[in-house]
Design a protein around this motif. Structure first.
Motif, mmCIF file in Angstrom:
data_model
loop_
_atom_site.group_PDB
_atom_site.id
_atom_site.type_symbol
_atom_site.label_atom_id
_atom_site.label_comp_id
_atom_site.label_asym_id
_atom_site.label_seq_id
_atom_site.Cartn_x
_atom_site.Cartn_y
_atom_site.Cartn_z
ATOM 1 N N ASP A 193 -11.139 -8.476 9.379
ATOM 2 C CA ASP A 193 -10.472 -8.408 10.676
ATOM 3 C C ASP A 193 -9.877 -7.033 10.930
ATOM 4 O OD1 ASP A 193 -10.957 -10.997 11.521
ATOM 5 O OD2 ASP A 193 -8.874 -11.347 12.084
ATOM 6 N N ARG A 194 -9.193 -6.530 9.915
ATOM 7 C CA ARG A 194 -8.562 -5.223 10.073
ATOM 8 C C ARG A 194 -8.321 -4.608 8.699
ATOM 9 N NH1 ARG A 194 -2.480 -6.267 12.352
ATOM 10 N NH2 ARG A 194 -3.400 -8.027 13.439
ATOM 11 N N VAL A 195 -8.293 -3.296 8.685
ATOM 12 C CA VAL A 195 -7.901 -2.540 7.498
ATOM 13 C C VAL A 195 -6.669 -1.727 7.876
ATOM 14 C CG1 VAL A 195 -8.514 -0.693 5.902
ATOM 15 C CG2 VAL A 195 -10.216 -2.438 6.511
ATOM 16 N N ILE A 196 -5.614 -1.897 7.117
ATOM 17 C CA ILE A 196 -4.390 -1.127 7.330
ATOM 18 C C ILE A 196 -4.328 -0.053 6.258
ATOM 19 C CG2 ILE A 196 -1.869 -1.215 7.380
ATOM 20 C CD1 ILE A 196 -2.116 -4.110 8.328
ATOM 21 N N ASP A 197 -4.298 1.188 6.697
ATOM 22 C CA ASP A 197 -4.255 2.338 5.786
ATOM 23 C C ASP A 197 -3.094 3.218 6.222
ATOM 24 O OD1 ASP A 197 -4.617 4.531 4.200
ATOM 25 O OD2 ASP A 197 -6.726 4.855 4.730
ATOM 26 N N THR A 198 -2.037 3.229 5.417
ATOM 27 C CA THR A 198 -0.842 4.004 5.776
ATOM 28 C C THR A 198 -0.844 5.398 5.173
ATOM 29 O OG1 THR A 198 0.390 3.044 3.919
ATOM 30 C CG2 THR A 198 0.533 1.908 6.042
ATOM 31 N N GLY A 199 -1.961 5.780 4.550
ATOM 32 C CA GLY A 199 -2.058 7.127 3.998
ATOM 33 C C GLY A 199 -2.339 7.135 2.513
ATOM 34 N N VAL A 200 -2.905 8.242 2.078
ATOM 35 C CA VAL A 200 -3.326 8.367 0.682
ATOM 36 C C VAL A 200 -2.110 8.468 -0.230
ATOM 37 C CG1 VAL A 200 -4.564 9.807 -0.973
ATOM 38 C CG2 VAL A 200 -5.502 9.439 1.332
ATOM 39 N N VAL A 201 -2.120 7.634 -1.272
ATOM 40 C CA VAL A 201 -1.105 7.657 -2.319
ATOM 41 C C VAL A 201 -1.838 7.871 -3.638
ATOM 42 C CG1 VAL A 201 0.708 6.349 -3.503
ATOM 43 C CG2 VAL A 201 0.358 6.048 -1.033
ATOM 44 N N PRO A 202 -1.383 8.795 -4.483
ATOM 45 C CA PRO A 202 -2.078 9.013 -5.755
ATOM 46 C C PRO A 202 -2.173 7.728 -6.567
ATOM 47 C CG PRO A 202 -0.494 10.766 -5.356
ATOM 48 C CD PRO A 202 -0.246 9.725 -4.302
ATOM 49 N N GLY A 220 -16.125 1.020 -8.380
ATOM 50 C CA GLY A 220 -15.070 1.024 -9.384
ATOM 51 C C GLY A 220 -13.781 0.385 -8.927
ATOM 52 N N VAL A 221 -13.828 -0.366 -7.811
ATOM 53 C CA VAL A 221 -12.623 -0.991 -7.270
ATOM 54 C C VAL A 221 -12.738 -2.512 -7.385
ATOM 55 C CG1 VAL A 221 -11.189 -1.351 -5.219
ATOM 56 C CG2 VAL A 221 -12.168 0.905 -5.704
ATOM 57 N N ARG A 222 -11.740 -3.104 -7.994
ATOM 58 C CA ARG A 222 -11.668 -4.562 -8.079
ATOM 59 C C ARG A 222 -10.768 -5.058 -6.952
ATOM 60 N NH1 ARG A 222 -14.870 -3.091 -10.895
ATOM 61 N NH2 ARG A 222 -15.944 -3.799 -9.016
ATOM 62 N N ALA A 223 -11.307 -5.945 -6.143
ATOM 63 C CA ALA A 223 -10.549 -6.516 -5.037
ATOM 64 C C ALA A 223 -9.726 -7.696 -5.535
ATOM 65 C CB ALA A 223 -11.489 -6.976 -3.933
ATOM 66 N N VAL A 224 -8.495 -7.797 -5.073
ATOM 67 C CA VAL A 224 -7.607 -8.909 -5.415
ATOM 68 C C VAL A 224 -7.270 -9.645 -4.123
ATOM 69 C CG1 VAL A 224 -5.390 -9.573 -6.405
ATOM 70 C CG2 VAL A 224 -6.680 -7.675 -7.405
ATOM 71 N N PRO A 225 -8.004 -10.732 -3.831
ATOM 72 C CA PRO A 225 -7.722 -11.494 -2.606
ATOM 73 C C PRO A 225 -6.528 -12.410 -2.814
ATOM 74 C CG PRO A 225 -9.565 -12.460 -3.792
ATOM 75 C CD PRO A 225 -9.149 -11.259 -4.584
ATOM 76 N N LEU A 226 -5.646 -12.457 -1.826
ATOM 77 C CA LEU A 226 -4.401 -13.199 -1.943
ATOM 78 C C LEU A 226 -4.171 -14.034 -0.691
ATOM 79 C CD1 LEU A 226 -2.364 -10.188 -3.335
ATOM 80 C CD2 LEU A 226 -3.179 -12.145 -4.662
ATOM 81 N N SER A 227 -3.386 -15.094 -0.842
ATOM 82 C CA SER A 227 -3.102 -15.977 0.282
ATOM 83 C C SER A 227 -2.415 -15.197 1.409
ATOM 84 C CB SER A 227 -2.224 -17.142 -0.174
ATOM 85 O OG SER A 227 -1.084 -16.671 -0.858
ATOM 86 N N ALA A 264 -11.546 4.505 3.738
ATOM 87 C CA ALA A 264 -10.240 4.641 3.077
ATOM 88 C C ALA A 264 -10.421 4.981 1.601
ATOM 89 C CB ALA A 264 -9.441 3.357 3.237
ATOM 90 N N LEU A 265 -11.398 4.366 0.958
ATOM 91 C CA LEU A 265 -11.660 4.692 -0.447
ATOM 92 C C LEU A 265 -12.188 6.119 -0.578
ATOM 93 C CD1 LEU A 265 -13.276 1.407 -1.840
ATOM 94 C CD2 LEU A 265 -10.880 2.123 -1.939
ATOM 95 N N SER A 266 -13.043 6.522 0.337
ATOM 96 C CA SER A 266 -13.605 7.882 0.307
ATOM 97 C C SER A 266 -12.501 8.921 0.448
ATOM 98 C CB SER A 266 -14.642 8.040 1.408
ATOM 99 O OG SER A 266 -15.144 9.359 1.440
ATOM 100 N N ALA A 267 -11.532 8.654 1.336
ATOM 101 C CA ALA A 267 -10.420 9.580 1.517
ATOM 102 C C ALA A 267 -9.602 9.746 0.249
ATOM 103 C CB ALA A 267 -9.534 9.103 2.662
ATOM 104 N N ARG A 268 -9.687 8.766 -0.620
ATOM 105 C CA ARG A 268 -8.946 8.806 -1.882
ATOM 106 C C ARG A 268 -9.822 9.269 -3.049
ATOM 107 N NH1 ARG A 268 -6.772 5.254 1.552
ATOM 108 N NH2 ARG A 268 -4.569 4.622 1.346
ATOM 109 N N GLY A 269 -11.087 9.573 -2.732
ATOM 110 C CA GLY A 269 -12.002 10.014 -3.770
ATOM 111 C C GLY A 269 -12.378 8.930 -4.754
#
Length: 632
Positions: free
Chosen positions: A194-203, A138-145, A128-133
């Motif tokens: 468990d799963r990655v939800i990717d609804t499409g590339v957004v700028p 360079g990505v900071r993950a924000v884990p949430l409840s 998913a990150l590759s599809a967005r270039g």
């Protein structure tokens, strides 16, 4: 009270501040009981306060101090709810939690630390990150409840959900660059996705959010002269072992990682007003129904123990004047003492005119100035920063002001449920809903609540010219009666009266809760968040005092399916008329972000006021001295 067996943990009062020796003693007891293994961490640590009757009866002597600790085994996901006596050095109780029924312990720092490694080992996330270039580094993950939704496969498992934000360099604030249309569901125990939800590339929005960059700030505003606040004769209050005396006020100050600042045994001129006051929960539900965001809501007290991150306050930055600071002693993830320096700030503030009159008949001209004692702390949690300010006034008024600042949460899809705050950058609509727990003791323990509001009087025989209006007062007699909404249009307030004491005019002595009357929870009543944050569906709940009922959303909020806390407490429908009662008040902000809230949000405020009404026979501040001889 139990005899103290360990001199190193001796304190002088049941509500004395937690000491490092007590934290260390608790850890030694748990280790000795075999409960601290290599992967076991503290998820919660706080004093287990004695029941009210014991504290009120205390007149010196030995004190037993107990502490409640939630333990989490990171390797297995098992967790335990324990109580330890630091004085007797013994394990009082231990119960293993059933996650499917009880919910999960709070999320802890150790779990935040490995999230990016887990995501960067997941092919679907990397794709998913590759599809967005975007490079993963360079990505900071924000884990949430994670909340609780219709995912049977998550039942009993310890879950989080994570967004990504691009960070362009080390000093870059990633909140400006949300990687939208993408979310990961993570098993925290197995450290798997468990799963990655990717609804499409957004700028990804490119505008800077670096509010601390001098180029962004611009040249300093000219013309602002320094403000110096001085008290040449020193402060007017004293602090001794957490006990604060100021003017006619007498109270104790406490602190724990779940509620933050707590006030105890608040009395005015020797008369009790409130036994214990705190913010027992806060929830931040978001309004974006998008597939990657519908679950977004946070219980900052119950899921994150937000006060464990309390700031160390600095003179001239956070507080002005003649300041007295108090440290807060907590426990870290390993159970070792962690002292937050200058966590609590106490100071006085001038607050304008207290009372004033110039009389046309006698020529009398009198004026007095109001001042207030401020007891406060500030805590950052994720993108937001919250300040909690308790104010005590010379006329017997108590006020709580909560301040929200920091950085608004962002998305890259501004639209129906978000404001565009920078080009292509959205800030979703959300609420900040707080629950104050007010254990009232207005001149004693026999209290009741009357709902009072303005009432129109129809024009007629008793009101021939239509100018009359009256006051309606209804006694709330049971817990089912005591679930109330605010009504700003009628000026609705709630009088807490003593059913056995009256003033010189024969009126019941009382204090009045004045709500601000802003919206409560706006989510649909059938929603998951409404079930889990039931407390936020009403502005007021009145319950009978029960020492086990401490938190508005229940003891274990993280991944609890709902119904706990206040909705459960009131099912007994106990009598609250002339009883030992607790008020729970929901208040807060409904935030439709503005462009002016970006890149850092000016403070927004919310709160409530408690004012005496018949508690005194006349103005209690007549004895406040004139500010200067020239003012007579």
């Amino acid at each position: 009270m139990t005899t103290v067996s360990d001199p190193s943990t001796r304190v002088v009062h049941p509500l004395s501040p937690t000491t490092e020796a007590e934290v260390a003693a608790v850890r030694e007891v748990l280790a000795g009981a075999g409960m601290l293994g290599e992967h076991v961490r503290y998820a919660f640590f706080a004093p287990e306060e004695p029941v009210k009757s014991e504290v009120l009866a205390f007149d010196g002597g030995d004190v037993e101090r107990r502490f409640r600790v939630l333990l989490l085994d990171l390797a297995t996901g098992q967790s335990w709810d324990t109580v330890v006596s630091a004085t007797a050095r013994e394990l009082v109780s231990a119960r293993e939690l059933d996650p499917a029924r009880d919910g999960q312990p709070p999320i802890i720092d150790a779990e935040f630390e490995f999230i990016e490694d887990v995501l960067n080992a997941e092919p679907a996330w990397l794709a998913a990150l590759s599809a967005r270039g975007i490079e993963p580094a360079g990505v900071r993950a924000v884990p949430l409840s994670a909340g609780v939704y219709d995912y049977p496969e998550e039942t009993g498992r310890r879950m989080a959900r994570a967004f990504g934000f691009r960070q362009d360099h080390e000093a870059d604030h990633p909140w400006a660059h949300p990687v939208d249309g993408l979310v990961a569901y993570i098993d925290l125990t197995n450290r798997t996705v468990d799963r990655v939800i990717d609804t499409g590339v957004v700028p990804v929005p490119g505008s800077s959010g670096n509010f601390d960059d001098p180029q962004v700030q611009g040249a300093p505003l000219e013309g602002l002269k320094p403000i110096e606040i001085s008290q040449p004769e020193g402060r007017s209050f004293t602090v001794d072992d957490g006990r604060v005396r100021w003017g006619k006020w007498d109270l104790r100050v406490g602190f724990n990682e779940r509620e933050g600042l707590t006030l105890h045994q608040i009395a005015f001129d020797g008369r009790p007003v409130c036994y214990r006051a705190s913010v027992a929960e806060m929830v931040v539900p978001y309004a974006d129904p998008a597939p990657v965001r519908f679950w977004q809501n946070y219980f900052d007290c119950g899921e994150y123990m937000f006060a464990r991150y309390a700031d160390s306050l600095e003179l001239g930055c956070d507080c002005l004047g003649d300041i007295h600071y108090l440290d807060a002693t907590l426990a870290d993830d390993l159970g070792n003492p962690k002292t937050v320096r200058n966590a609590i700030c106490l100071h006085e503030e001038d607050q304008g005119v207290l009372w004033k009159h110039t009389d046309i008949f006698t020529g009398a001209r009198e004026v007095r100035r109001q001042r207030r004692l401020v007891v406060s702390f500030f805590s950052p949690i994720g993108n937001y920063d919250y300040g909690f300010y308790w104010y005590l006034y010379l006329d017997g008024t108590i006020e709580l002001e909560c301040k929200a600042t920091g950085v608004v949460f962002t998305n890259a899809t501004p639209g129906e449920y978000a404001t565009e705050v920078a080009p292509g950058l959205g800030a979703p609509f959300h609420q900040h809903l707080f629950s104050a727990r007010l254990d009232m003791t207005v001149d004693g323990l026999t209290n009741a609540v009357e709902e009072v509001e303005a009432a129109r009087v129809p024009m007629g025989g008793a009101n021939p010219y239509g100018n009359a209006f009256a006051r309606s007062a209804v006694r709330l007699r049971s817990e089912s009666d005591g679930q109330r909404d605010a009504s700003p249009g009628t000026g609705r307030v709630w009088h807490v009266v003593n059913t056995e004491r009256t003033n010189a005019l024969g009126q019941p002595v009382g204090y009045v809760l004045h709500p601000q009357g802003q919206p409560t929870l706006l989510a649909d009543p059938a929603s998951s968040i409404a079930a889990r944050a039931g407390f936020a569906t009403r502005a007021l709940w009145v319950t009978r005092y029960d020492p086990a009922q401490r938190y508005s959303a229940g003891d274990f909020v993280n991944q609890h399916p709902g119904g706990a806390g206040l909705p459960s407490y009131v099912t007994a429908d106990r009598d609250v008329d002339g009883q030992d009662i607790v008020l729970w008040h929901t208040f807060g902000l409904t935030h439709f972000p503005r462009p002016e809230d970006w890149p850092v949000m000016p403070v927004d405020r919310t709160g409530f006021t408690l004012k005496p009404a018949g508690f005194f026979d006349r103005n209690p501040a007549l004895d406040v001295p004139a500010p200067d001889s020239r003012c007579h």
